[in-house]
Design a protein around this motif. Structure first.
Motif, PDB file in Angstrom:
ATOM      1  N   THR A 111       3.291 -20.441 -12.180  1.00 37.60           N
ATOM      2  CA  THR A 111       2.933 -20.559 -13.597  1.00 37.60           C
ATOM      3  C   THR A 111       1.754 -19.666 -13.958  1.00 37.60           C
ATOM      4  OG1 THR A 111       2.703 -22.165 -15.389  1.00 37.60           O
ATOM      5  CG2 THR A 111       1.302 -22.507 -13.459  1.00 37.60           C
ATOM      6  N   ASP A 115       3.945 -13.792 -15.345  1.00 31.68           N
ATOM      7  CA  ASP A 115       3.792 -12.710 -16.314  1.00 31.68           C
ATOM      8  C   ASP A 115       3.519 -11.373 -15.636  1.00 31.68           C
ATOM      9  OD1 ASP A 115       4.264 -14.361 -18.430  1.00 31.68           O
ATOM     10  OD2 ASP A 115       2.155 -14.702 -18.904  1.00 31.68           O
ATOM     11  N   ALA A 121       6.771  -9.046 -21.226  1.00 34.86           N
ATOM     12  CA  ALA A 121       7.787 -10.080 -21.382  1.00 34.86           C
ATOM     13  C   ALA A 121       7.964 -10.480 -22.841  1.00 34.86           C
ATOM     14  CB  ALA A 121       7.398 -11.307 -20.566  1.00 34.86           C
ATOM     15  N   THR A 122       9.218 -10.680 -23.247  1.00 33.49           N
ATOM     16  CA  THR A 122       9.534 -11.141 -24.591  1.00 33.49           C
ATOM     17  C   THR A 122       9.490 -12.656 -24.633  1.00 33.49           C
ATOM     18  OG1 THR A 122      11.886 -11.261 -24.107  1.00 33.49           O
ATOM     19  CG2 THR A 122      11.029  -9.140 -24.899  1.00 33.49           C
ATOM     20  N   SER A 123       9.615 -13.207 -25.835  1.00 36.94           N
ATOM     21  CA  SER A 123       9.609 -14.659 -25.954  1.00 36.94           C
ATOM     22  C   SER A 123      10.795 -15.280 -25.227  1.00 36.94           C
ATOM     23  CB  SER A 123       9.617 -15.075 -27.426  1.00 36.94           C
ATOM     24  OG  SER A 123      10.764 -14.537 -28.076  1.00 36.94           O
ATOM     25  N   SER A 124      11.948 -14.574 -25.223  1.00 39.83           N
ATOM     26  CA  SER A 124      13.101 -15.108 -24.506  1.00 39.83           C
ATOM     27  C   SER A 124      12.845 -15.113 -23.002  1.00 39.83           C
ATOM     28  CB  SER A 124      14.356 -14.290 -24.832  1.00 39.83           C
ATOM     29  OG  SER A 124      14.196 -12.947 -24.407  1.00 39.83           O
ATOM     30  N   GLN A 126       9.926 -15.491 -21.696  1.00 40.60           N
ATOM     31  CA  GLN A 126       9.045 -16.624 -21.458  1.00 40.60           C
ATOM     32  C   GLN A 126       9.841 -17.904 -21.322  1.00 40.60           C
ATOM     33  OE1 GLN A 126       5.828 -16.641 -20.871  1.00 40.60           O
ATOM     34  NE2 GLN A 126       5.646 -14.421 -21.084  1.00 40.60           N
ATOM     35  N   GLY A 127      10.912 -18.026 -22.085  1.00 43.54           N
ATOM     36  CA  GLY A 127      11.791 -19.174 -21.937  1.00 43.54           C
ATOM     37  C   GLY A 127      12.421 -19.215 -20.562  1.00 43.54           C
ATOM     38  N   HIS A 129      10.986 -18.029 -17.871  1.00 43.57           N
ATOM     39  CA  HIS A 129       9.904 -18.496 -17.007  1.00 43.57           C
ATOM     40  C   HIS A 129       9.900 -20.019 -16.933  1.00 43.57           C
ATOM     41  CE1 HIS A 129       7.043 -14.752 -17.319  1.00 43.57           C
ATOM     42  NE2 HIS A 129       8.262 -14.435 -16.962  1.00 43.57           N
ATOM     43  N   GLU A 130       9.937 -20.627 -18.107  1.00 45.02           N
ATOM     44  CA  GLU A 130       9.883 -22.077 -18.184  1.00 45.02           C
ATOM     45  C   GLU A 130      11.087 -22.706 -17.481  1.00 45.02           C
ATOM     46  OE1 GLU A 130       9.053 -25.994 -18.879  1.00 45.02           O
ATOM     47  OE2 GLU A 130       7.740 -24.239 -18.932  1.00 45.02           O
ATOM     48  N   HIS A 177       0.120 -26.142 -15.784  1.00 44.72           N
ATOM     49  CA  HIS A 177       1.231 -25.562 -16.547  1.00 44.72           C
ATOM     50  C   HIS A 177       1.101 -25.916 -18.021  1.00 44.72           C
ATOM     51  CE1 HIS A 177       5.144 -23.709 -16.906  1.00 44.72           C
ATOM     52  NE2 HIS A 177       5.605 -24.776 -17.554  1.00 44.72           N
ATOM     53  N   HIS A 181       0.451 -22.943 -20.949  1.00 41.46           N
ATOM     54  CA  HIS A 181       1.611 -22.547 -21.748  1.00 41.46           C
ATOM     55  C   HIS A 181       1.939 -23.481 -22.906  1.00 41.46           C
ATOM     56  CE1 HIS A 181       2.273 -19.606 -18.625  1.00 41.46           C
ATOM     57  NE2 HIS A 181       2.340 -20.557 -17.717  1.00 41.46           N
TER      58      HIS A 181
END
Length: 607
Positions: A111, A115, A121-124, A126-127, A129-130, A177, A181
């Motif tokens: 976590t 990055d 990294a785009t927002s998608s 980042q999704g 990643h989660e 985490h 985030h």
């Protein structure tokens, strides 16, 4: 005379710890970062490493090491974790608890670090990643239910305390985490779901935080069970290892008690919903005071295994029979306790003790910190480098590694060491002191710089071990036990008689690999055996069933024979890490903990 164990309630436990006299209170040292700020303190820099550090600037890990660590995690979960059973079935109770601890720690690393794989990294993404992190976290939650808590409660005190460290590590990840985030104005793990969707989106913390109370409750209950091992009738204090054997006060149980206690105190002190309980701090300080005064370190500065009480039947109460056996994990678990005690007290002596221990271990592997290279020549296939006490050629090693005779217990040890080294070498941020009215910025800056410099000096050694461990992977990405196999060209022609170790040294009992002897010192009624024996409580077997030899009783000591589907014997593997138990969930955890430590420590000292 036997140790009388206290009851389990927190109030009675607190009174039992404090009843012997005045409470054990911490008095800041002259140069504590929360001391008075004297001129002497401001002018006295901390010195944790008394060697030049110029050779240690080029050992930082690349993101490839992060990828290697993740691959080790993926193989661990894909090969050994069963979702239907919510555990690692081939592990035993305590090694499964260690596995959960290391996996939870790796989630914290991910976590913080994902990055770096793709800075743009785009927002998608980042999704994604989660999704990755939460997928592994869901398996940790599954293990909360898969953990055999009924069986563990009937085991030795060290088995019980591994559980505490595991769920504290899971709580640490959940908090980290969430803070990185999912920043919200306030975090309440007991929050109810708002009826308005906009309020819910604006106020709810990360879903993983809702498991903190459950993890917290298990940690509390197992700490209370583990603390029953604290005994003041024998040796003036210290933890008893196993109540079903003759009293034995060993390093690992006391180190676990210290580290678990200070970790519990810090957790509750950091939790806005619960006040930090001073009983945990009291236990950690009292436990540390006893351990460092127990004479449990040898001439090399390493912790030996523990003390028996010889002559107990005649009224002796002193720890007077020292078992000189040295294991890697006995040098590691205390590092978390030392780091935690520093965080609470601001005393650099805890850090100094920890760095002394780390440097003793590094020296005992045959690594020259000043030259940043092995002491002995390596790479000669026909001969092993000299055994230095905890390894050879600069590579950490337990005494069973080279001969391939490690039990399931011992296969876990080196991973434990590097997990706690990683925790110890985290950068100092001073957040626990900055609001203190006597916080000394100059002293803190001095300690912080010295700690960072010392940990940076260890990187060459950690890298050396990491690269060696990477070479033990098989085609499926599974790590071997003996990281130093490459020192002899991956030859398997090594036996206990030819590994350069004196396995018959005086006053040493390798019970973690061969079990406890059945005698007056260890006990004649019960015997502890390593591995998955199910002969009774905590792997205890009644004496009448123990007439077999060590080789008969432990199949882990035997080399495996590969057979074809038709049952015909196939040629033996030439891979030294296929001997004995071969590659297991425990050896995979070792590779993961080592690679993670290399990455995390590198990141810590490069910032």
């Amino acid at each position: 005379m036997r140790a009388t164990l206290p009851t389990t309630t927190l109030a009675i436990l607190a009174s039992s710890l404090l009843a012997a006299g005045a409470p054990v209170s911490y008095k800041p040292e002259a140069c504590s970062v929360i001391a008075s700020g004297s001129a002497e303190c401001r002018q006295a820099p901390a010195d944790f490493l008394r060697i030049p550090t110029g050779n240690h600037a080029f050992n930082n890990a690349s993101t490839e090491i992060l990828q290697d660590a993740f691959s080790a995690l993926a193989v661990l979960q894909n090969e050994y974790y069963q979702i239907g059973r919510s555990t690692w079935p081939s592990a035993i109770d305590w090694t499964a608890a260690v596995t959960q601890t290391v996996v939870s720690g790796m989630l914290s690393t991910l976590t913080r670090s994902l990055d770096l794989v793709d800075p743009g990294a785009t927002s998608s993404f980042q999704g994604a990643h989660e999704n990755l992190v939460s997928s592994v976290y869901d398996q940790i939650i599954g293990y909360y239910y898969g953990q055999d808590i009924v069986a563990i409660k009937d085991e030795a005190f060290d088995d019980i305390l591994w559980v505490v460290l595991g769920w504290i590590e899971a709580m640490n990840f959940a908090r980290l985490h969430d803070s990185l985030h999912f920043p919200k104005a306030e975090h309440n793990p007991n929050a109810t779901l708002p009826t308005d969707i906009h309020v819910a989106l604006a106020t709810l913390p990360w879903r993983g935080r809702f498991w903190i109370p459950s993890f917290q409750s298990r940690s509390q209950s197992f700490w209370l069970l583990g603390a029953e091992g604290w005994d003041t009738e024998l040796c003036h204090g210290g933890m008893v290892w196993n109540p079903r054997l003759e009293p034995y006060k060993n390093a690992i149980t006391n180190e676990l008690y210290i580290s678990a206690s200070i970790s519990m105190y810090r957790h509750f002190a950091d939790d806005s919903t619960v006040d930090g309980d001073p009983v945990y701090l009291q236990a950690a300080i009292e436990g540390y005071k006893w351990l460092v005064n127990s004479n449990m370190t040898n001439d090399a500065g390493l912790f030996v295994d523990g003390f028996h009480i010889g002559g107990l039947a005649d009224g002796n109460i002193e720890c007077n029979v020292r078992d000189e056996m040295v294991y890697t994990y006995n040098q590691g678990v205390l590092l978390t306790g030392q780091r935690g005690l520093w965080e609470v007290t601001g005393s650099p002596s805890y850090l100094a003790d920890g760095h002394d221990l780390i440097q003793a271990v590094i020296n005992a592997t045959g690594w020259d910190l000043e030259a940043n290279q092995p002491i002995d020549a390596v790479g000669v296939p026909s001969e092993l480098p000299r055994w230095r006490g905890l390894g050879r050629g600069g590579i950490l090693e337990d005494e069973c590694d080279a001969s391939g005779t490690c039990s399931q217990d011992s296969q876990t040890f080196k991973g434990i060491y590097f997990h706690h080294l990683n925790e110890f070498c985290r950068p100092l941020d001073g957040n626990s002191f900055k609001e203190h009215k006597s916080f000394n910025v100059n002293s803190f800056d001095s300690v912080k710089a010295a700690h960072r410099s010392a940990c940076q000096a260890y990187l060459g050694w950690i890298k050396h071990n990491a690269l060696a461990a990477l070479e033990t992977r098989d085609a499926r990405g599974r790590y071997g036990m003996w990281w130093g196999a490459g020192l002899v060209g991956n030859s398997i022609a090594v036996s206990p008689q030819g590994d350069g170790i004196d396995h018959d040294a005086a006053n040493t009992t390798d019970y973690r690999n061969h079990g406890t002897p059945q005698d007056d010192i260890w006990g004649r009624v019960s015997r502890w055996l390593p591995g998955p024996q199910k002969g009774g409580l905590d792997k205890q077997v009644v004496a009448r069933h123990l007439e077999s030899t060590d080789t008969d009783m432990d199949m882990n000591m035997m080399e495996s024979v590969t057979k074809s589907p038709a049952g015909r014997q196939m040629p033996r593997s030439t891979d030294p890490n296929d001997r004995g138990r071969g590659r297991t969930v425990e050896t995979q955890v070792g590779g993961l903990a080592l690679l993670r430590a290399y990455w995390d420590v590198s990141q810590s000292v490069s910032t």
